[in-house]
Design an enzyme around this catalytic site. Structure first.
Site, PDB file in Angstrom:
ATOM      1  CD  GLU A 100      -3.128   0.955   0.690  1.00  0.00           C
ATOM      2  OE1 GLU A 100      -3.638   1.931   0.130  1.00  0.00           O
ATOM      3  OE2 GLU A 100      -3.664  -0.175   0.726  1.00  0.00           O
ATOM      4  CG  ASP A 134       7.630   3.142  -6.073  1.00  0.00           C
ATOM      5  OD1 ASP A 134       7.323   2.277  -5.231  1.00  0.00           O
ATOM      6  OD2 ASP A 134       7.124   3.191  -7.209  1.00  0.00           O
ATOM      7  NE  ARG A 136       4.865   0.984  -6.357  1.00  0.00           N
ATOM      8  CZ  ARG A 136       4.197   1.388  -7.437  1.00  0.00           C
ATOM      9  NH1 ARG A 136       3.042   0.821  -7.741  1.00  0.00           N
ATOM     10  NH2 ARG A 136       4.690   2.328  -8.211  1.00  0.00           N
TER      11      ARG A 136
END
Length: 211
Positions: A100, A134, A136
């Site tokens: 998320e 980021d 991720r």
């Protein structure tokens, strides 16, 4: 990648409803031995992992606010629905990644929203909270694909970083297919930031008005 991931022994049928379409057949697949303990899953349409040599794949990062509640701050829910509708017709695989807020988590994402309300862009908001642009990890997506026996694919995404990550881990991307542009009242600055700072392949024009 560390150790090879494995698919679970259970493929569960999970029908979906998107828009006017109901009972879209799909299977949900879980994994073991991933790099982290996050419960990522694959949604498989028309047995694309076994019946297609080069399936259409979307790597979709979890977005509670957009996917579930239809937030107008992003375009995540619309992109997910587009992928489901497209794959209901031609088959494909959605890797639903539990990361998320570009990896910062839900509570931190809500803190970032507070900064965005003040005019700070989505990446800078993460930075002010002490995070990189980021966080991720798409290496796990490559692990999942390898576990499913997929070595090449067509990628449904506007994000070149996803293509680079897959190819770095030995997955060949034969084609990039862009998603639609879902511009809404509260996400036009968000989309522009993704296009300019994140280098997403979004075709934004000056005459596009939020709907």
């Amino acid at each position: 990648m560390n150790q090879p991931a494995k698919t679970s022994q259970i493929r569960t049928r999970v029908p979906f409803q998107v828009g006017r379409r109901s009972d879209i057949p799909a299977e949900m697949l879980s994994f073991t031995d991933l790099k982290t303990d996050k419960e990522h899953v694959a949604l498989v349409f028309k047995q694309a992992d076994s019946l297609q040599n080069t399936p259409l794949v979307r790597i979709h990062s979890e977005c509670l606010t957009g996917d579930v509640f239809g937030s107008s701050r992003c375009d995540c829910g619309e992109q997910l629905n587009e992928a489901i509708e497209k794959m209901a017709e031609q088959g494909g695989i959605i890797l639903y990644m539990r990361q998320e807020g570009r990896g910062i988590g839900l509570y931190n994402k809500l803190d970032a929203y507070q900064l965005q309300i003040k005019g700070i862009d989505t990446y800078s908001a993460n930075n002010q909270l002490g995070f990189d642009d980021d966080l991720r990890d798409f290496a796990e997506a490559a692990q999942m694909l390898t576990a499913m026996g997929i070595s090449q694919l067509k990628l449904l995404s506007n994000n070149p970083r996803k293509q680079a990550a897959l190819e770095q881990h030995g997955i060949k991307v034969t084609e990039m297919q862009s998603t639609g542009v879902y511009r809404k009242q509260d996400n036009h600055y968000y989309l522009e930031t993704k296009a300019t700072r994140g280098k997403h392949r979004l075709k934004l024009t000056k005459d596009m008005q939020p709907s």
